[in-house]
Design a protein around this motif. Structure first.
Motif, PDB file in Angstrom:
ATOM      1  N   UNK A 112       1.102  -1.096  -0.153  1.00 20.84           N
ATOM      2  CA  UNK A 112      -0.003  -0.016   0.068  1.00 20.84           C
ATOM      3  C   UNK A 112       0.870   1.099   0.152  1.00 20.84           C
ATOM      4  N   UNK A 113       1.814   1.081   0.807  1.00 21.64           N
ATOM      5  CA  UNK A 113       3.047   2.512   0.829  1.00 21.64           C
ATOM      6  C   UNK A 113       3.237   2.600  -0.513  1.00 21.64           C
ATOM      7  N   UNK A 114       4.076   1.669  -1.101  1.00 19.29           N
ATOM      8  CA  UNK A 114       4.481   1.761  -2.307  1.00 19.29           C
ATOM      9  C   UNK A 114       3.661   2.497  -3.417  1.00 19.29           C
ATOM     10  N   UNK A 115       2.352   2.050  -3.320  1.00 14.81           N
ATOM     11  CA  UNK A 115       1.205   2.447  -4.416  1.00 14.81           C
ATOM     12  C   UNK A 115       0.927   3.815  -3.967  1.00 14.81           C
ATOM     13  N   UNK A 116       1.028   4.302  -3.063  1.00 18.16           N
ATOM     14  CA  UNK A 116       0.274   5.725  -2.768  1.00 18.16           C
ATOM     15  C   UNK A 116       1.286   6.877  -3.472  1.00 18.16           C
ATOM     16  N   UNK A 117       0.548   7.859  -3.851  1.00 16.62           N
ATOM     17  CA  UNK A 117       1.337   8.868  -4.532  1.00 16.62           C
ATOM     18  C   UNK A 117       2.240   9.626  -3.465  1.00 16.62           C
ATOM     19  N   UNK A 118       3.193   9.990  -3.807  1.00 16.92           N
ATOM     20  CA  UNK A 118       4.330  10.638  -3.012  1.00 16.92           C
ATOM     21  C   UNK A 118       3.671  11.573  -1.944  1.00 16.92           C
ATOM     22  N   UNK A 119       2.717  12.445  -2.226  1.00 19.27           N
ATOM     23  CA  UNK A 119       2.268  13.457  -1.242  1.00 19.27           C
ATOM     24  C   UNK A 119       1.579  12.598   0.045  1.00 19.27           C
ATOM     25  N   UNK A 120       1.058  11.289  -0.338  1.00 18.44           N
ATOM     26  CA  UNK A 120       0.203  10.627   0.716  1.00 18.44           C
ATOM     27  C   UNK A 120       1.318   9.631   1.424  1.00 18.44           C
ATOM     28  N   UNK A 121       2.289   9.217   0.412  1.00 16.50           N
ATOM     29  CA  UNK A 121       3.117   8.119   0.924  1.00 16.50           C
ATOM     30  C   UNK A 121       4.302   8.637   2.150  1.00 16.50           C
ATOM     31  N   UNK A 122       4.586  10.078   2.012  1.00 14.52           N
ATOM     32  CA  UNK A 122       5.524  10.603   2.983  1.00 14.52           C
ATOM     33  C   UNK A 122       4.923  11.140   3.907  1.00 14.52           C
ATOM     34  N   UNK A 123       3.572  11.097   4.080  1.00 17.53           N
ATOM     35  CA  UNK A 123       2.740  11.936   5.150  1.00 17.53           C
ATOM     36  C   UNK A 123       1.822  10.969   5.725  1.00 17.53           C
ATOM     37  N   UNK A 124       2.163   9.859   6.023  1.00 16.16           N
ATOM     38  CA  UNK A 124       0.959   8.946   6.147  1.00 16.16           C
ATOM     39  C   UNK A 124       1.434   7.955   7.580  1.00 16.16           C
ATOM     40  N   UNK A 125       0.729   7.441   8.430  1.00 18.18           N
ATOM     41  CA  UNK A 125       0.898   6.736   9.516  1.00 18.18           C
ATOM     42  C   UNK A 125       0.058   5.373   9.085  1.00 18.18           C
ATOM     43  N   UNK A 126       0.530   4.250   9.652  1.00 18.75           N
ATOM     44  CA  UNK A 126      -0.042   2.811   9.471  1.00 18.75           C
ATOM     45  C   UNK A 126      -0.424   2.305  10.703  1.00 18.75           C
ATOM     46  N   UNK A 127      -1.739   2.037  11.008  1.00 11.99           N
ATOM     47  CA  UNK A 127      -2.183   1.598  12.199  1.00 11.99           C
ATOM     48  C   UNK A 127      -1.850   0.181  12.230  1.00 11.99           C
ATOM     49  N   UNK A 128      -1.133  -0.271  13.111  1.00 14.20           N
ATOM     50  CA  UNK A 128      -0.600  -1.759  13.457  1.00 14.20           C
ATOM     51  C   UNK A 128      -0.806  -2.386  14.688  1.00 14.20           C
ATOM     52  N   UNK A 129      -1.074  -3.644  14.632  1.00 13.60           N
ATOM     53  CA  UNK A 129      -1.553  -4.112  15.706  1.00 13.60           C
ATOM     54  C   UNK A 129      -0.534  -4.133  16.898  1.00 13.60           C
ATOM     55  N   UNK A 130      -1.064  -3.570  18.050  1.00 13.01           N
ATOM     56  CA  UNK A 130      -0.187  -3.234  19.296  1.00 13.01           C
ATOM     57  C   UNK A 130       0.462  -4.645  19.752  1.00 13.01           C
TER      58      UNK A 130
END
Lengths: 330, 529, 452
Positions: A112-130
């Motif tokens: 998903x990160x790879x597929x996002x356009x750069x403006x989102x790719x570098x300003x996003x967080x991923x909710x991951x199982x704690x």
């Protein structure tokens, strides 16, 4: 008779020289805590307690950008070679969004990160199982740095996690969420959890449905080897809670809005429609969606073997797969 | 060009040396002028559309049976049993026949909405299959749909709750088979009929039975009265199985038998010389033969095993029949005979054979001395119809390295059988009376059989009983090129070359004996008159 | 007189040890501090001591350890250099009331022989092997004839022995049989110590002299349910089968055989099967090496017994199984008196009976003259491989050819020992050990009668 029998009989063990290593070790050891003094509990910095704010400092963001563009994306291209479809839905979007994707493999995040356009790719967080990505300090550090993960509790809505996500959305960050709360055990989807819709409503941000197709054969849950293959990433049209065009003020017509549960179901349906499109074609998937006949992401309600048998990907793997002979013990 | 049938060559001075299998390798031996060499037939062509043939068979069953789709309904309890890792030999190149058939059956079941389906490997007292072996036999689609949910089972003859006693035959034989199979509304058996011994009622009555039941036909008396066990109409082994099978049918177990036959295309094309007649070897064949022989000479035994065990045979489906057991098996048997039967005139004084690296019980494993004996005297000796290829009191010469080596995981009881039992006696009757029960009930072997990948404690005894008919019939057994200590432990005579072995044989059968060589594998069935 | 003398030389023992490590058992014989020496006849250490001329004298495993420098330094205070090896002795008494009798020497030097009055409780009860005054008294330290500077040893043509050490050999018993009495006594002692109950499964590890005699003793004195013997070499296997082993296995087959025998389960380590969960009731380790003890511990059941019959040294063994399985590890040294259903009997008496009953003379398989002691020791060191069990020196035969049916043998050349040379004066109480002790009062006739 024995040569030592005339040695003097003295008290005390070995010679001072022989004792040196031990005395040295004892001198440098941390002091013991007196039993009469109360000990503070050690601070836990793992799980949902883990503080990820350091990973959004400019230095960490720069490091992550380097990792994402130079390691993660080439790696994803190598094993999954993703084809991105529907990226045009992202073009008109400005500002933070929630990406809600189906989840079948550890590779999903990277894809998903790879597929996002750069403006989102570098300003996003991923909710991951704690409980999985944040259970050890080193894992927490590693994943927050390289993927920008934030801890999220899978089973219930944890105030702290949701507040953090909301805070980030409000300050302009986008969030990637896998609403199923975990990778699929059998290839069929699981129920979407509530927090995606809740977050979207609370922060008034759109949800972009994402469907990843073909990741499970590459690296399924419980797999121990990569079987490179081709992946399709589909972005759907952004969804907003109905009647919530204006920023949702604290009192803005709560009763008129679509409630979170309904909105969540709509997100799930959109992902299911994307899945249908991946299996068939855009036109027939659209028509089925219009008729409300989109196949359920969660598969048929039948015996486990029939669920597995009717799994679309199983029909393609009629070959007898791994043809390794077992290693013999001779 | 239609495939040529098998034939008998009379060795003359122009005959090139004959190929003898020798474990993980070969020998070229010059047989005396006048010897006869029996060559297998050439492989039949494969069915052009195997999947269509399978579906056709399922919908057009033979004997007293309805089409499979009409036997399946929602709510039915269906068990699919299939032959285990001992078939076919060598393991076939994917997709395996079992995979094709099981997928066709499952498609039918899915279409009919049957939820309760379980797959059972019919391994009788054989070792459990590994996941990779199951995946190879059934294919990934089947494996992934069933194994993770615990629906892909392996028959456990020692599970007291897993078998059910169905009664006794009129000869007092206990019939005890897999409970799940017996209590299903439909039991589908997916068979591979590699040789004439396989299939028929033996599939269920042996493959899904318990020790208590199997011992009624796997014993010295039965084996000595099975002449041979490859000829179902003169085999006490099969008569017993047929009695049991009929009782199983009478007890209400509904069996839908699917039998398949394969052609004799046994070895991959790079080893084509293995299934050609020596005088027809091309330059490429001769070069491959010499290159591989030289390379193998300098290869460590373990690596040789690994190389050979990774051979996947190009076997192809030649026929498939489905329906009621006996009707199906009659058709199957006719197909097997059509491919494999070779007519041989008269018996010889000396029978020679080269034993390959594999037998039904050492797939992905080591061929230990007991298995060498069983392959030679059990299987190859019995590949006849009518009378044995060698006269009574004659000599059998086998060529195999016979290493004193055992796979401790697969064959734990074999080691003890070899070290303890054969050290004391090689007489099958004495062994049966004195030791069988204690091995069969040894809790350690039972544990390994049930939880690991070990053959049952009693299995080495069956290997020895398999030899009983040959041991009774033959005057002497000579092993060429074998480990001396191991060969002697088996009660055979070691010889360093075929020439020496023939000299030794003359002491038993007299000067200038007649010699027949079994040019085997590819497997065939000698019709001796 | 000639004798094979062992002197105290640590460098040469070290060299022997190194040589043995390279060349195998008895490899140290060429470099060990061992030589064939000439000397005057030994003085008698005190009254009731006699000169004995060996006829046959066996080579024991403990002798080989000494030659190879492999003996434990534990023995240092209880041997005295220089000593003459050899403690399996059948010989002819040269002087005193028994002159001319053929005797077996019981080599243990207890309180009686040492002139200690009163004797320690163990010696008083006849358990000489457990003597608590070992190393004291008027003799130089030495646990047995053959390790004591004052007595000489069997590898010679003359030694001295105390009357209590002498057991007259019945006329019908040949020398070959008689020389087996001493090792057999060890075996009988070990077998009885192991207390094998009827029906119990026993394993005998090793088929040298001790292993085979232990096997014979078990067959004779116990009623094991199964008797499994480990034998490495063909001759040993044949002997073991002939002496009544129920099953004879090779060392690498042991664990599997015991597992089969006891239908035990086993723990699979990795993919191979090993570590039995059950096992044999009693294991007799007749080798005494690290690996043999490890094997013993591996095949004995929890709560079972391991009897150490072969002489060990410093062993490197994992004792976790001993602890976890509560295994009793028993040492079985020498002999003395045994509790039998017929009351307390001397181990030697039982050994005499067993040798005759089991025909143990067949174990004597090679004889050498003293001059060829190196060859003899090498043969003994490789006995199994070379098809032998017991290798003996044949010494006094030629000089005293006629023992059967004769009266007193011709007196030895030097019956009257020159008193001044005797070390006796050094002893504080040399003269009257007799009245103080009821056992010592009449030791010789008693032991002789029971043997007759």
């Amino acid at each position: 008779m024995s040569p030592d029998s005339r040695a003097p009989v003295t008290r005390g063990g070995p010679s001072p020289l022989a004792r040196l290593p031990r005395s040295l070790a004892r001198a440098l050891a941390p002091p013991t805590w007196p039993g009469t003094v109360e000990r503070p509990l050690p601070r836990r910095n793992v799980g949902t307690e883990y503080d990820t704010s350091w990973s959004r400092t400019p230095a960490a963001r720069f490091a992550r950008a380097l990792v994402t563009d130079n390691l993660t994306r080439p790696f994803v291209r190598l094993v999954a070679d993703p084809t991105v479809i529907g990226a045009e839905h992202l073009d008109p979007l400005r500002g933070p969004v929630i990406f809600a994707a189906n989840h079948s493999s550890h590779l999903d995040t990277a894809i998903v990160l790879s597929a996002l356009p750069p403006r989102y790719r570098h300003r996003c967080v991923v909710a991951a199982a704690a409980d999985y990505f944040f259970d050890r300090r080193w894992k927490a550090d590693l994943w927050s740095l390289t993927l920008g993960t934030i801890p999220m509790e899978r089973a219930r809505v944890n105030r702290r996690s949701v507040d953090l996500a909301a805070e980030l959305l409000e300050s302009g960050w986008s969030v990637v969420i896998f609403p199923e709360g975990g990778r699929t055990p059998d290839g069929w989807g699981q129920e979407f959890r509530g927090w995606t819709a809740y977050l979207a409503k609370r922060c008034g941000v759109p949800v972009v449905p994402v469907h990843l197709h073909g990741v499970r054969p590459i690296f399924p849950k419980g797999g121990n080897r990569l079987h490179p293959g081709d992946v399709e990433v589909r972005f759907g049209a952004p969804l907003r809670p109905l009647d919530a065009g204006a920023p949702a003020g604290p009192r803005a017509g709560r009763h008129r809005e679509e409630d979170a549960r309904r909105f969540g179901a709509r997100v799930e349906q959109s992902v299911a429609a994307l899945a249908d499109e991946a299996e068939t074609d855009w036109w027939s998937a659209r028509r089925r969606a219009a008729r409300g006949e989109t196949p359920d992401l969660r598969g048929p309600d039948a015996a486990p073997w029939r669920r597995a048998w009717s799994l679309p990907e199983s029909r393609r793997s009629t070959g007898n797969g791994r043809r390794r002979t077992p290693s013999a013990p001779w | 060009m239609s495939p040529r049938p098998g034939f008998v060559l009379e060795v003359d001075r122009s005959t090139p040396p004959t190929l003898f299998w020798h474990g993980e390798g070969w020998r070229l031996e010059r047989l005396p002028v006048g010897s006869r060499v029996v060559y297998p037939p050439e492989p039949f062509p494969a069915l052009a559309e195997p999947d269509a043939a399978i579906r056709h068979a399922l919908e057009h069953p033979v004997g007293d049976s309805s089409p499979l789709s009409s036997l399946l309904r929602p709510g039915a309890k269906v068990t699919i049993a299939f032959d285990d890792v001992s078939l076919p030999l060598p393991p076939m190149r994917g997709p395996d026949v079992r995979q094709r058939v099981v997928e066709a059956v499952l498609d039918t079941a899915a279409a009919a909405g049957v939820d309760d389906v379980v797959l059972v490997a019919a391994l009788a007292l054989h070792r459990r299959m590994t996941d990779d072996e199951l995946r190879h036999a059934l294919g990934s689609r089947v494996f992934d749909a069933f194994a993770p949910h615990g629906l892909l089972l392996q028959h456990d003859a020692e599970d007291p709750d897993g078998v059910v006693h169905l009664g006794c035959t009129d000869q007092g034989e206990d019939v005890e088979i897999n409970r799940r199979a017996a209590e299903s509304d439909l039991l589908v058996y997916v068979n591979i009929n590699l040789v004439a011994m396989d299939g028929g009622h033996k599939s269920v009555a042996t493959g899904l039975a318990s020790y208590k039941s199997i011992r009624h036909h796997h014993n010295v008396r039965t084996m000595q009265q099975s002449r041979s066990f490859m000829d179902r109409h003169h085999s006490e082994l099969h008569s017993s199985n047929w009695r049991m099978g009929r009782l199983i049918a009478k007890a209400g177990v509904k069996i839908f038998q699917i039998e398949t036959t394969l052609n004799l295309d046994t070895f991959p094309s790079q080893f084509s010389f293995l299934q050609k007649r020596e005088w027809e070897w091309s330059l490429r064949d001769r070069a491959t033969f010499h290159a591989t022989s030289t390379a193998l000479e300098h290869t460590p035994a373990a690596m040789k095993r690994q190389i050979f065990q990774s051979i996947r045979s190009p076997h192809a489906l030649t026929s498939v029949h489905a329906g009621e057991v006996e009707a199906v098996h009659d058709l199957t048997l006719a197909d097997v005979h059509r491919q494999q039967l070779v007519h041989v005139e008269g018996q010889a004084d000396v029978l020679t054979m080269g034993l390959p690296y594999i037998c039904p019980y050492n797939v992905n494993s080591i061929m230990n001395p007991i298995l060498v004996a069983c392959l030679g005297l059990g299987y190859f000796f019995n590949l006849y119809r009518g009378k044995p290829l060698v006269r009574e009191g004659g000599v059998c010469i086998m060529s195999h390295p016979t290493p004193w080596a055992f796979n401790p995981v697969h064959h734990p009881s074999y080691i003890d059988f070899f070290e303890q039992v054969l050290a004391e006696t090689v007489d099958p009757l004495e062994i049966e009376a004195k030791y069988e029960e204690s091995f069969a009930t040894d809790p350690w072997y039972v544990h390994l059989y049930r939880t690991s990948n070990a053959y049952h404690g009693v299995h080495p005894f069956y290997m020895w009983y398999w030899c009983a008919h040959a041991l009774q019939h033959l005057g002497q057994v000579i092993v060429v090129g074998g480990d001396r200590a191991a060969v002697r432990r088996l009660g055979f005579k070691p010889a360093s070359s075929l020439a020496d072995a023939l000299e030794m044989a003359e002491d038993v059968v007299g000067r200038d004996p007649s010699i027949t060589h079994l040019h085997n594998p590819p497997l065939f069935l000698a019709d001796v008159t | 007189m000639r004798e094979v003398l062992v002197e105290r030389s640590l460098p040469r023992f070290a060299a022997a040890r190194a040589a043995a490590a390279l060349a195998g058992a008895a490899g140290g014989v060429a470099v060990a501090p061992l030589r064939l020496a000439e000397r005057e006849q030994r003085p008698l250490p005190g009254p009731d001591w006699h000169h004995v001329t060996p006829l046959l004298s066996g080579i024991c495993g403990s002798d080989l350890s000494t030659v190879d420098g492999a003996s434990s330094r534990y023995f240092e205070p209880i041997v005295s250099f220089p000593f003459v090896l050899g403690h399996e002795i059948v010989g002819m008494v040269d002087d005193g009331p028994l002159a001319g009798s053929r005797v077996v020497v019981e080599p243990v030097l207890g309180c009686l022989a040492r002139g200690i009055v009163p004797p320690c409780p163990a010696c008083a009860a006849g358990r000489k092997g457990a003597c608590e005054r070992i190393g004291f008294g008027h003799l130089a330290p030495g646990l047995q004839t053959g390790y004591c500077a004052d007595t000489g040893g069997g590898w010679s043509d003359g030694l001295v022995a105390h009357a209590s050490q002498l057991h007259r050999v019945p006329d019908e018993l040949a020398d070959d049989a008689a020389v087996m009495v001493e090792p057999t006594a060890c075996a009988v002692h070990a077998a009885l110590l192991g207390a094998v109950q009827p029906g119990e499964r026993a394993v005998v590890l090793g088929s040298g002299t001790l292993g085979l005699t232990t096997l014979a003793a078990l067959r004779h004195h116990a009623h094991p349910g199964a008797l499994l013997v480990v034998a490495k070499h063909p001759v040993q296997r044949e002997m073991a089968a002939a002496l009544g082993a129920d099953q004879v296995v090779r060392p690498d087959e042991l664990e599997r055989a015991v597992r089969r025998l006891t239908t035990s389960l086993a723990l699979a380590r990795g993919r191979s099967t090993s570590r039995l969960t059950g096992g044999a009731d009693v294991v007799f380790d007749c080798v005494g090496s690290s690996s043999s003890l490890a094997s013993s511990l591996a095949v004995v059941r929890p709560g079972g017994r391991v009897v150490l019959v072969g002489m060990p040294g410093t062993l490197h063994v994992d004792l976790a199984p001993l602890w976890q399985r509560e295994i009793a590890l028993l040492g079985a040294y020498a002999y003395g008196a045994e509790q039998t259903p017929d009351g307390v009997r001397s181990t030697f008496d039982l050994a005499f009976e067993l040798v005759a009953a089991a025909g143990l003379e067949r174990l004597v398989s090679a004889r050498y003259p003293l001059e060829r002691y190196q060859e003899a020791v090498r043969h003994a060191g490789n006995a199994g491989r070379r098809g032998a069990v017991k290798v003996v020196f044949e010494i006094g035969r030629a000089t005293s050819p006629a023992w059967r049916g004769r009266g007193p043998a011709p007196a030895s050349p030097a019956p009257a020992n020159p008193a001044p040379a005797s070390p006796v004066p050094a002893n504080p109480a040399p003269t009257s050990p007799v009245p103080a002790n009821p056992v010592a009062a009449n030791p010789t006739p008693e032991s002789l009668e029971t043997n007759a």
